[in-house]
Scaffold this active site. Structure first.
Site, PDB file in Angstrom:
ATOM      1  N   LYS A  79       0.850  -1.200   0.000  1.00 42.03           N
ATOM      2  CA  LYS A  79       0.000   0.000   0.000  1.00 42.03           C
ATOM      3  C   LYS A  79       0.883   1.245   0.000  1.00 42.03           C
ATOM      4  O   LYS A  79       1.920   1.278   0.686  1.00 42.03           O
ATOM      5  CB  LYS A  79      -0.904  -0.035   1.239  1.00 42.03           C
ATOM      6  N   SER A 154      -9.769   1.693   2.668  1.00 48.09           N
ATOM      7  CA  SER A 154      -8.900   2.447   1.784  1.00 48.09           C
ATOM      8  C   SER A 154      -7.843   1.598   1.081  1.00 48.09           C
ATOM      9  O   SER A 154      -7.250   2.059   0.109  1.00 48.09           O
ATOM     10  CB  SER A 154      -8.213   3.556   2.568  1.00 48.09           C
ATOM     11  N   SER A 178      -9.917  -0.627   6.859  1.00 45.24           N
ATOM     12  CA  SER A 178      -9.327  -0.539   5.514  1.00 45.24           C
ATOM     13  C   SER A 178      -8.576  -1.758   5.003  1.00 45.24           C
ATOM     14  O   SER A 178      -8.174  -1.771   3.837  1.00 45.24           O
ATOM     15  CB  SER A 178      -8.407   0.669   5.444  1.00 45.24           C
TER      16      SER A 178
HETATM   17  N1  GLN Z   1     -13.401   3.995   6.066  1.00 47.13           N
HETATM   18  C1  GLN Z   1     -12.722   4.413   7.256  1.00 47.13           C
HETATM   19  C2  GLN Z   1     -12.318   5.864   7.123  1.00 47.13           C
HETATM   20  O1  GLN Z   1     -12.622   6.431   6.138  1.00 47.13           O
HETATM   21  C3  GLN Z   1     -11.551   3.542   7.532  1.00 47.13           C
HETATM   22  C4  GLN Z   1     -10.324   3.914   6.802  1.00 47.13           C
HETATM   23  C5  GLN Z   1      -9.124   3.114   7.212  1.00 47.13           C
HETATM   24  O2  GLN Z   1      -9.224   2.083   7.878  1.00 47.13           O
HETATM   25  N2  GLN Z   1      -7.955   3.612   6.823  1.00 47.13           N
HETATM   26  O3  GLN Z   1     -11.717   6.435   7.965  1.00 47.13           O
END
Ligand code: GLN
Length: 477
Positions: A79, A154, A178
């Site tokens: 990532k 994400s 994410s």
């Molecule tokens: N969807 C969540 C957010 O927007 C989780 C994102 C994540 O785990 N990086 O914060």
């Protein structure tokens, strides 16, 4: 079966039995990326030359008769918020578009001890803020099961890369879901370790008290191998745990007899997709058939988890993102003086969602509202942690949906941030409590999109959720 469709442990057997070379394998995956990437767009950077060079050195190792690890020579995606020395690390943000870290994240140094073949840096929501990868500053990633749908986020690029055979495994990060949610949307395995199990050093911070790096893989066996490599205390991360790291491959035993599984009633909520609910309840029945016992439990503060998360995460994000000021890192947009320069840089280079969170975070932390919002959220966080502590007095693991729906259409939610935030209901409580969770595929809906469930474990007990996930996977085959 093509090489790029196999798991790391299958490819490892082929490498040590000299049925394939690491260069052949890397070439196969890179060629497949060339064909597939136009439809999926999982990557921000593809590291073809570095990958081939790494593969060549693996072949030399094998030729010398050196012992290699299961992940040695296996192509993987990282990532793009995990720092890779000499390779661009953008966090999918225009503000870091040309940032080349001078150092490796600890997870990369750990991976390097087993000679990985990194084929690229995966797309993501900008600074990991989002659940669809639509917030990337560069491009949207497409779900390999239906390119008109989101891959989740994400870590959408990481999950899509694994699901589309553009990588054998990947590293993602999970602040509020994410790793698990994109794994569930793409039909692969995703594990968020216990907070502190894996070093965060070199992971570009979103919300430091919630962030964790973890594996996204094709099967549970690969997941255990990746976790074995990346877990452990790191003196560069004072929040990393000093607890002993077990050999997670010892959990690859198909046996859930006597395992007590809790089904939290608050996770099977109104508005949840009926097909998702049915698939997750079926998975629970499968565990019962295999000898586990099911028990309905209650995690009473689940309904306030999303609002708690969306105060704490933006508050930490606003603080962490202060460093992008046009001076120390990344892009600069000139202005008439230094303040104007900072304003121009941040206004132009941060995307909408990132700016929204900086605003929420700074508001919640401001003198007049700190007690009412941020402090209150911290107190509720403790209540959520206590809910889990209570629940784990009666059960060994908790089984719940990973997300309330399967993958939705690109563009469907992006204009409604609140609706998008509510999607995180099943995943954020674990981050607030620091607990481990693994998302496991459990079928498809009527549109042929994957559905996943998650198993939640006690702190530092990844072993039990890996064992349960492995058992389910063996049965499911
Ligand atoms: N969807 C969540 C957010 O927007 C989780 C994102 C994540 O785990 N990086 O914060």
């Amino acid at each position: 079966m093509n090489l790029n469709e196999k798991t790391a442990h299958e490819l490892h057997e082929m490498l040590i039995n000299k049925k394939i070379s690491a260069v052949e394998l890397a070439t196969d995956v890179l060629n497949h990326i060339d064909e597939t990437e136009k439809n999926i767009e999982a990557y921000i950077t593809i590291t073809r030359d570095e990958a081939l060079k790494a593969a060549k050195s693996v072949d030399e190792k094998i030729a010398r008769g050196d012992k290699i690890g299961v992940l040695t020579g296996i192509p993987c995606a990282i990532k793009d918020n995990i720092c890779t020395k000499g390779i661009k690390t953008t966090c999918a943000s225009k503000i870091l578009e040309n940032f080349v870290p001078p150092y490796n994240a600890t997870v990369i140094d750990k991976l390097n001890t087993i000679n990985p073949v990194v084929v690229g840096k995966a797309n993501m929501d900008e600074f990991a803020m989002g659940g669809s990868t639509e917030n990337s500053g560069f491009h949207v990633t497409h779900n390999p099961h239906d390119v008109e749908r989101v891959p989740g986020g994400s870590s959408g690029g990481s999950a899509a890369a694994v699901a589309s055979n553009e990588a054998i495994y990947a590293l993602g990060s999970d602040t509020g879901g994410s790793i698990r949610q994109p794994a569930s949307f793409c039909g692969v395995i995703g594990l968020k370790p216990t907070y502190g199990r894996v070093s965060r050093y070199g992971l570009v911070a979103y919300a430091s008290s919630l962030d964790q790096i973890g594996p996204i893989t094709r099967d549970v066996t690969d997941c255990a191998h990746v976790l074995n490599v990346i877990a452990g205390h790191d003196e560069m991360d004072s929040t990393s745990s000093t607890a002993e790291v077990p050999d997670f491959t010892k959990s690859l035993v198909a046996n859930v007899k006597g395992l007590k599984i809790g089904l939290p009633k608050e996770y099977f909520i109104d508005g949840m997709d009926v097909e998702v609910e049915a698939a997750v309840r079926d998975a629970a029945k499968t565990f019962e058939k295999l000898g586990a016992t099911l028990k309905e439990i209650s995690l009473p503060h689940t309904d306030v988890a999303v609002s708690t998360y969306y105060l704490i995460a933006p508050a930490e994000a606003a603080t962490n993102l202060e460093r992008y000021d046009g001076v120390s890192y990344g892009a600069r947009v000139d202005g008439i003086d230094v303040v104007d320069m900072m304003k121009n840089t941040r206004s132009e280079k941060f995307g909408e969602e990132v700016k929204r969170r900086i605003m929420i975070g700074n508001y919640a932390l401001s003198a007049g509202y700190y007690d009412a919002y941020y402090l209150k959220a911290l107190k509720v966080r403790t209540l959520i942690q206590n809910d889990f502590t209570e629940a784990f007095k009666d059960v060994d693991v908790i089984l719940a949906p990973t997300a309330p729906t399967a993958a939705y259409k690109i563009g469907e939610m992006i204009s409604d941030p609140l609706k998008m935030y509510l999607q995180d209901i099943c995943t954020v409580p674990l981050n607030l409590a620091g607990l481990p969770g693994i998302s496991v595929p459990c079928g498809f809906n009527s549109q042929n999109m994957p559905i996943g469930f998650q198993l939640i474990g006690r702190a530092l007990d990844e072993a039990t959720i890996i064992k349960a996930a492995y058992t389910f996977e063996q049965y499911d085959i």
